[in-house]
Write an enzyme that holds these catalytic residues in place. Structure first.
Site, PDB file in Angstrom:
ATOM      1  N   HIS A 145      12.141  49.963 -22.403  1.00 55.81           N
ATOM      2  CA  HIS A 145      10.947  50.699 -21.984  1.00 55.81           C
ATOM      3  C   HIS A 145      10.567  50.460 -20.530  1.00 55.81           C
ATOM      4  O   HIS A 145       9.454  50.801 -20.139  1.00 55.81           O
ATOM      5  CB  HIS A 145       9.750  50.317 -22.858  1.00 55.81           C
ATOM      6  CG  HIS A 145       9.772  50.908 -24.225  1.00 55.81           C
ATOM      7  ND1 HIS A 145       9.310  52.182 -24.510  1.00 55.81           N
ATOM      8  CD2 HIS A 145      10.208  50.393 -25.407  1.00 55.81           C
ATOM      9  CE1 HIS A 145       9.449  52.421 -25.803  1.00 55.81           C
ATOM     10  NE2 HIS A 145       9.993  51.360 -26.370  1.00 55.81           N
ATOM     11  N   LYS A 199      -5.006  54.715 -17.973  1.00 55.99           N
ATOM     12  CA  LYS A 199      -3.795  54.002 -18.369  1.00 55.99           C
ATOM     13  C   LYS A 199      -3.914  52.571 -17.882  1.00 55.99           C
ATOM     14  O   LYS A 199      -4.875  52.227 -17.175  1.00 55.99           O
ATOM     15  CB  LYS A 199      -2.544  54.657 -17.799  1.00 55.99           C
ATOM     16  CG  LYS A 199      -2.566  54.858 -16.287  1.00 55.99           C
ATOM     17  CD  LYS A 199      -1.330  55.613 -15.813  1.00 55.99           C
ATOM     18  CE  LYS A 199      -1.369  57.061 -16.252  1.00 55.99           C
ATOM     19  NZ  LYS A 199      -0.080  57.593 -16.653  1.00 55.99           N
ATOM     20  N   ARG A 200      -2.963  51.749 -18.253  1.00 60.18           N
ATOM     21  CA  ARG A 200      -2.961  50.373 -17.769  1.00 60.18           C
ATOM     22  C   ARG A 200      -3.015  50.365 -16.239  1.00 60.18           C
ATOM     23  O   ARG A 200      -2.350  51.160 -15.581  1.00 60.18           O
ATOM     24  CB  ARG A 200      -1.688  49.678 -18.262  1.00 60.18           C
ATOM     25  CG  ARG A 200      -1.545  48.228 -17.898  1.00 60.18           C
ATOM     26  CD  ARG A 200      -0.455  47.582 -18.769  1.00 60.18           C
ATOM     27  NE  ARG A 200       0.777  48.358 -18.768  1.00 60.18           N
ATOM     28  CZ  ARG A 200       1.816  48.095 -17.986  1.00 60.18           C
ATOM     29  NH1 ARG A 200       1.761  47.099 -17.103  1.00 60.18           N
ATOM     30  NH2 ARG A 200       2.914  48.812 -18.061  1.00 60.18           N
ATOM     31  N   LYS A 244       1.665  52.461 -11.132  1.00 63.78           N
ATOM     32  CA  LYS A 244       1.008  53.656 -11.661  1.00 63.78           C
ATOM     33  C   LYS A 244       0.098  54.304 -10.615  1.00 63.78           C
ATOM     34  O   LYS A 244      -0.380  55.416 -10.790  1.00 63.78           O
ATOM     35  CB  LYS A 244       0.233  53.312 -12.934  1.00 63.78           C
ATOM     36  CG  LYS A 244       1.149  52.878 -14.082  1.00 63.78           C
ATOM     37  CD  LYS A 244       0.367  52.510 -15.316  1.00 63.78           C
ATOM     38  CE  LYS A 244       1.266  52.014 -16.444  1.00 63.78           C
ATOM     39  NZ  LYS A 244       2.103  53.072 -17.043  1.00 63.78           N
ATOM     40  N   THR A 271       3.306  58.413 -22.156  1.00 61.52           N
ATOM     41  CA  THR A 271       2.934  59.223 -23.317  1.00 61.52           C
ATOM     42  C   THR A 271       1.550  59.832 -23.129  1.00 61.52           C
ATOM     43  O   THR A 271       1.232  60.835 -23.757  1.00 61.52           O
ATOM     44  CB  THR A 271       2.947  58.383 -24.615  1.00 61.52           C
ATOM     45  OG1 THR A 271       2.170  57.195 -24.423  1.00 61.52           O
ATOM     46  CG2 THR A 271       4.366  58.003 -24.992  1.00 61.52           C
ATOM     47  N   LYS A 319      -0.142  63.600 -24.270  1.00 62.53           N
ATOM     48  CA  LYS A 319      -1.410  63.828 -24.974  1.00 62.53           C
ATOM     49  C   LYS A 319      -2.280  64.813 -24.196  1.00 62.53           C
ATOM     50  O   LYS A 319      -2.912  65.703 -24.784  1.00 62.53           O
ATOM     51  CB  LYS A 319      -2.139  62.503 -25.167  1.00 62.53           C
ATOM     52  CG  LYS A 319      -1.408  61.522 -26.061  1.00 62.53           C
ATOM     53  CD  LYS A 319      -1.938  60.104 -25.897  1.00 62.53           C
ATOM     54  CE  LYS A 319      -0.994  59.115 -26.557  1.00 62.53           C
ATOM     55  NZ  LYS A 319      -1.288  57.710 -26.190  1.00 62.53           N
TER      56      LYS A 319
END
Length: 882
Positions: free
Chosen positions: A421, A612-613, A618, A720, A724
């Site tokens: 991952h 998100k984290r 990111k 993911t 969504k």
């Protein structure tokens, strides 16, 4: 009607109503002990070679099925509330009606789970076992009602009893047993496996404290314990008869068995017990119920009686406390040596308990004949965390079941499958040989043997290539040697997959290139997905109703059916209905933001969301730089053709991740300045949402217009959240990274806001990266940095953001924030212009939902099954309805 249904009467229902009406009139002064639903007198069962049955067990299978009507449910709820939970009309808490409802539903799930298991075992079906250190389940009630088709029935029933279903659902704690996408993916996978009727069982850890609760103090993250089990978990069922013993410490020794064979065994170990708790996982309206088994640690002895009698109470319970610490907290901070040791303990605890469980179940049905074991079982390792399963399966087969090395290795290599991952080398776990040997000495000796045999295989393929041998060795040499756990998982598995097309390609060309050249047949891709049952049908009921009326209901299990929406995208009447649904969802989201952040969002504005984290790759930092850019434009009067925008950022930073926590502070401080500036006049709003969680995302995804998926290309494995948002009609602004690439392929270039360097361009840019030159050459960027460096957002805390400024300006910034700034600003301008044309935006929104069919975990799981597990779907045994 079964006899038990005949007991129901108007008087019984009236009695239930009298008891339950007062629940919401006050706050709850009580707590339910987390062991309320456990059999405290249960003891671990001894190993056995044959299943034990009784007439009672047989008769239980012959019971008629429980009723699914309002009256029968009402009777069961009343019974659980009054008798089992011991509550009466003076109860003022929503917790107890929630527990009573859950227990009534759990009864119905359990009878289906027994029939499902009976079908699996009766057919001799092959099983797969999903081993994951994370399962981010969130709340269970709403999803269970949907899958059991009891939503409308329950809502009407509770209304008759003076209760509100939404309030009951809100009283449930999130099961925060994961850090983010990895754990939520595992939860979605289980939902899809049950819906596809695949014999798949999940194995994880029952952490007493999940992902920490996050709250903000002076704009900074503060972590609080998340004791999600404080009030009990009525969904789970303790199964102490399946308790397993887990070894730590001690040493390995050689000995000769009765036949004179030299063997090894693990002795002088310090053992703990793994106690299983089962949670039912229902498929969508198909009567299949699979199981998630979570392990909880317990001491072998409750306390040292001698120490206690001597007056040393703390010492008498130290062993108990040390054992329970293993499953106390999700992913301890591993910055310290103690944290590293505890994390390794957790990983081995999961692997050993789960494998012992599977092997004993096999022994019950097949004795010690393992000739067909690999044909009937598969273990999927969810990332590197469960990779101890490779040497542990070898240990169990060799030490406990007396198999030879070759036979055990054949079984191991044909049952283990590994999902990677991450593309971040630092995220590939490595454990020091010193720590590994102290904690798991027998496993370390097995790993050395695996490595010696593996390197011999590599040497035969590439004679004399010592550099390759060093690169591929399971032991990384150096001042302190380490065990490379990802490499161990690859060597011990028959399948290695990435989770998006680009991710899998980059694994083969980069991170695992040597292994791909040795075993190209092992490598494959399985693009992630999400379950539409939770993320569309349950989370977005208004859109669900519109979809059902427009294209039918088949999309709930066949998400490709959403393609039928395409022909409605140009229908102005349908677009108007679509807009009404979206606006209602934005109102819900605005209520959440006002409640949790104290910031008022205007539903007419563009809702721009990144949740998100919090991690540098990111690039929440790039997002807030754009917010500062918009703020600067407004302050300089550059507001012609302005698009009102509400920016929501949320997520948790790891407690020891300094720069990520400082980015959260920057977001909070910028929000404080922007929202408090009267000149801005509501045209730009910013909020940081504290304590981001699954139940919050269930409101966020339906209410979002623009989904921020802006990681540095080549760093996000899949994502993911992007799926969504897309499924709920949000347009994506993103780089060509992870599953963004496939999302853009599905929806088309015109309905995706692309920006930034590609993965290949990122690697080239690193060679002569000069962020200061990029800043100087861009007037907008210069203005943003001037505001940031002037201390405008930290007037009373000088130097607060110097680490962030230094990171942006560093030639060694691995995330290339400055390189993508200009492209990001331009893409945001395109998005703002598109939103001003509401009809165009609505069409884009519809087409995003229509194109999301590929991103269902139903498709993902079908691919895992077709290409890796090769299971046979199996319907449950039909109930006896006499």
């Amino acid at each position: 009607m079964p006899a038990r249904n005949a007991l129901t009467s108007k008087n019984a229902l009236a009695g239930a109503a009298r008891i339950m009406i007062p629940f919401f009139k006050g706050t709850n002064p009580f707590k339910v002990n987390q062991n309320t639903f456990m059999d405290q007198n249960s003891k671990p069962a001894a190993r056995h070679n044959a299943p034990q049955t009784s007439n009672l067990a047989s008769e239980l299978y012959e019971l008629p099925p429980l009723g699914m009507d309002q009256e029968t449910l009402a009777l069961d709820i009343r019974r659980y509330f009054g008798n089992f939970l011991g509550r009466d009309k003076y109860c003022r808490s929503s917790r107890y009606p929630h527990h009573a409802l859950v227990l009534a539903l759990r009864d119905r799930l359990m009878e289906r789970q027994k029939r499902t298991r009976s079908a699996y075992e009766g057919s001799g079906a092959k099983h797969a076992y999903y081993l994951s250190l994370e399962f981010l389940m969130g709340r269970t009630l709403n999803n269970a009602l949907l899958n059991l088709d009891l939503g409308e029935t329950t809502e009407a029933l509770l209304r008759r009893l003076g209760l509100n279903l939404e309030e009951i659902i809100d009283s449930e704690s999130d099961a925060g047993l994961g850090n983010g996408g990895l754990g939520r993916l595992a939860a979605c996978f289980l939902d899809s496996c049950a819906t596809l009727q695949l014999p798949v069982m999940g194995y994880g850890i029952r952490y007493a404290y999940g992902m920490f609760r996050q709250h903000m103090e002076n704009g900074s993250q503060v972590e609080e314990p998340d004791h999600w089990l404080r009030d009990g978990n009525p969904w789970e069922l303790e199964r102490p008869e399946h308790t397993r013993r887990i070894k730590y410490g001690g040493r390995s020794e050689f000995y000769r068995d009765a036949s004179g064979q030299q063997r090894s065994r693990w002795v002088d170990s310090h053992d703990v017990l793994a106690v299983p708790f089962d949670t039912p996982i229902p498929g969508y309206r198909n009567d299949t119920v699979n199981v998630l088994r979570l392990w909880s640690a317990a001491a072998t002895d409750e306390f040292d009686l001698g120490e206690f009698n001597a007056g040393s109470y703390p010492e008498s319970v130290s062993a108990k406390n040390a054992a329970e610490n293993i499953t106390m907290v999700l992913y301890p901070n591993d910055a310290s040596e103690n944290g590293k040791e505890l994390r390794l303990r957790q990983q081995y605890f999961l692997a050993s308990a789960s494998l012992q469980d599977v092997l004993e179940r096999w022994e019950m049905h097949h004795g010690r004949d393992f000739s067909q074991f690999a044909e009937k079982n598969a273990f999927q390792l969810n990332d590197t965390h469960p990779s101890c399963a490779v040497p542990e399966l070898m240990r169990l087969l060799i030490d406990e079941y007396d198999l030879g090395w070759e036979e055990a290795w054949q079984i191991t290599r044909h049952t283990m499958a590994y999902t990677n991952h991450t593309l971040l080398p630092e995220a590939l776990e490595k454990w020091s040989v010193r720590l590994f040997g102290q904690l798991l000495p027998r496993l370390l000796s097995i790993i050395y043997e695996i490595n010696a045999r593996f390197l011999n295989e590599v040497s035969k393929r590439w004679p004399g290539d010592n550099a390759r041998l060093a690169r591929m060795s399971l032991i990384e040499e150096g001042p302190e040697p380490h065990v490379r756990m990802a490499y161990l998982a690859i060597v011990g598995s028959f399948s290695v997959n990435g989770v998006a097309a680009l991710h899998s390609e980059l694994l083969q060309k980069g991170l695992f290139r040597d292994f791909y050249e040795l075993w190209p047949h092992k490598f494959n891709n399985k693009t992630n997905g999400v379950t539409q049952r939770r993320w569309l049908a349950a989370a977005n009921p208004a859109l669900r109703q519109l979809l059902d009326e427009t294209i039918g209901t088949a999309w709930v299990t066949q998400l490709d059916e959403l393609r039928k929406l395409t022909k409605h995208a140009d229908d102005p009447v349908f677009r108007q209905r679509w807009q009404a649904v979206k606006r209602a969802n934005k109102v819900r989201l605005a209520s959440l933001v006002q409640r949790d952040c104290g910031v008022v969002f205007d539903p007419e504005a563009l809702f721009d969301v990144q949740v998100k984290r919090i991690h540098e790759y990111k690039r929440q930092l790039l997002n807030i730089l754009h917010v500062i850019h918009l703020y600067a434009r407004l302050k300089h009067g550059e507001d012609a053709e302005w698009t009102p925008r509400c920016v929501l950022i949320g997520g948790k930073a790891a407690p020891g991740y300094f720069i990520a926590k400082r980015i959260i502070t920057l977001v909070s401080k910028v929000a404080e300045v922007v929202n408090g500036d009267d000149e801005i006049d509501g045209r730009l709003k910013v909020a940081f949402l504290p304590n981001y969680r699954v139940s919050a995302m269930e409101l966020i995804a339906p209410g979002t217009d623009l989904s921020e998926q802006i990681s540095t290309a080549g760093k996000e494995a899949s994502g993911t959240g992007n799926m969504k948002f897309m499924m709920n009609g949000a347009a994506t602004i993103g780089t060509l990274d992870g599953a963004n690439i496939e999302i853009r392929e599905e929806v088309g270039d015109d309905n995706f806001f692309l920006f930034g360097l590609t993965a290949e361009e990122v690697e080239k840019a690193r060679r002569d990266y000069n962020p200061n030159a990029l800043i100087a050459a861009d007037a907008d960027f210069t203005r943003v940095m001037a505001l940031l460096e002037s201390g405008h957002f930290n007037r009373f805390e000088p130097g607060l953001f110097e680490p962030i400024i230094g990171a942006i300006r560093s030639r060694h910034d691995p995330w290339l924030v400055a390189a993508d700034f200009r492209s990001f600003i331009d893409a945001q301008e395109r998005a703002a212009a598109a939103y001003r044309d509401r009809e165009r935006w609505s069409r884009m929104s519809i087409l995003n939902t229509a194109a999301s069919g590929k991103f269902s975990t139903d498709r993902t799981m079908a691919e895992y099954n077709a290409e890796i597990w090769r299971l046979t779907p199996m319907a449950p045994v039909q109930p006896n309805r006499q």
